[in-house]
Design a protein around this motif. Structure first.
Motif, short mmCIF file in Angstrom:
data_model
loop_
_atom_site.label_atom_id
_atom_site.label_comp_id
_atom_site.label_asym_id
_atom_site.label_seq_id
_atom_site.Cartn_x
_atom_site.Cartn_y
_atom_site.Cartn_z
N LEU A 159 41.49 34.27 56.92
CA LEU A 159 40.45 34.56 55.94
C LEU A 159 39.17 35.05 56.63
N GLU A 160 38.83 34.50 57.77
CA GLU A 160 37.68 34.99 58.53
C GLU A 160 37.85 36.46 58.86
N PHE A 161 39.06 36.83 59.28
CA PHE A 161 39.32 38.20 59.68
C PHE A 161 39.22 39.16 58.50
N ARG A 162 39.75 38.74 57.36
CA ARG A 162 39.70 39.60 56.17
C ARG A 162 38.26 39.82 55.70
N ILE A 163 37.46 38.77 55.74
CA ILE A 163 36.05 38.91 55.37
C ILE A 163 35.34 39.80 56.37
N PHE A 164 35.63 39.58 57.66
CA PHE A 164 35.01 40.41 58.68
C PHE A 164 35.34 41.89 58.47
N LYS A 165 36.60 42.21 58.16
CA LYS A 165 37.00 43.61 57.99
C LYS A 165 36.26 44.26 56.82
N ILE A 166 36.04 43.49 55.76
CA ILE A 166 35.29 44.04 54.62
C ILE A 166 33.87 44.40 55.04
#
Length: 228
Positions: A159-166
């Motif tokens: 989830l951290e990675f997905r938020i970061f990518k956004i």
């Protein structure tokens, strides 16, 4: 958000232009296939409202062409055609939504708003195996969910990675909290009101060694900035 209306009915075209402009969208309209194709290239819309029965090129032909030119736009077909085969064909060609005429304007506006949120972010967060940051010093590995800069390596949770990518895909631009939720959970809400703020806090701590900052714009959202 920019909306291109491709509709040969002049009255409906004017009505859509009026309604969308009232709600803050930048709108251009076209009533012919060839003109719409040129306008799509020049205008680069975020959302397209597309009729099927058009002169010169029909909506299906335009749909294919639009996806080849710039695949990131959200496309909604507006048509009197209501048979299953036409709908299936449209979705197979890459349409995002299909609304039959006559339609309720309030419902259409809600569909446009939902698609606009996704179109603004979704195409920008496609999974690529490797990307480089604007500064050409932050390397992103989607498979292992790691960020690297020289000898520094940071591993993120899913989830951290997905938020970061956004945020990364919109570096320097404020991303609203609701837009992040729309990408992560669609029409559903976040598990709790604190989910996004908590994970933003985790991200800040992990990204600090990479000199990547996430600033909060109070009451709006977040913006990612990379130090030089």
């Amino acid at each position: 958000m920019k909306v291109l209306v491709v509709e040969d009915d002049e009255g409906l075209r004017r009505l859509l232009n009026l309604e969308l402009t009232h709600y803050g969208y930048e709108v251009k309209t076209s009533g012919k296939g060839i003109d719409a194709l040129r306008m799509y290239r020049d205008f680069c819309p975020d959302i397209v409202l597309l009729d099927i029965l058009l002169p010169q090129l029909d909506g299906f032909e335009l749909l294919v062409a639009f996806r080849e030119i710039f695949p990131g736009a959200g496309i909604i077909i507006l048509s009197v055609i209501n048979d299953k085969e036409s709908k299936l064909k449209a979705f197979r060609l890459g349409v995002d939504d299909y609304v039959t005429k006559p339609f309720d304007m309030e419902e259409l506006l809600a569909r446009i708003e939902a698609l606009a949120r996704r179109a603004f972010l979704h195409e920008r967060v496609k999974n690529n195996e490797r990307l480089s940051d604007i500064s050409s010093r932050i390397e992103i590995d989607d498979k292992s969910r790691t960020l690297r800069s020289g000898e520094i390596e940071v591993r993120l949770s899913s989830l951290e990675f997905r938020i970061f990518k956004i945020l990364y895909s919109n570096t320097g631009t404020v991303v609203e909290k609701d837009q992040i939720i729309a990408v992560l959970w669609g029409q559903e809400r976040a598990p709790s009101e604190s989910t996004i703020p908590v994970y933003i806090k985790y991200l800040r701590e992990k990204l600090e060694p990479l000199k990547i900052k996430i600033e909060t714009v109070r009451g709006v959202g977040y913006v990612l900035k990379v130090e030089g």
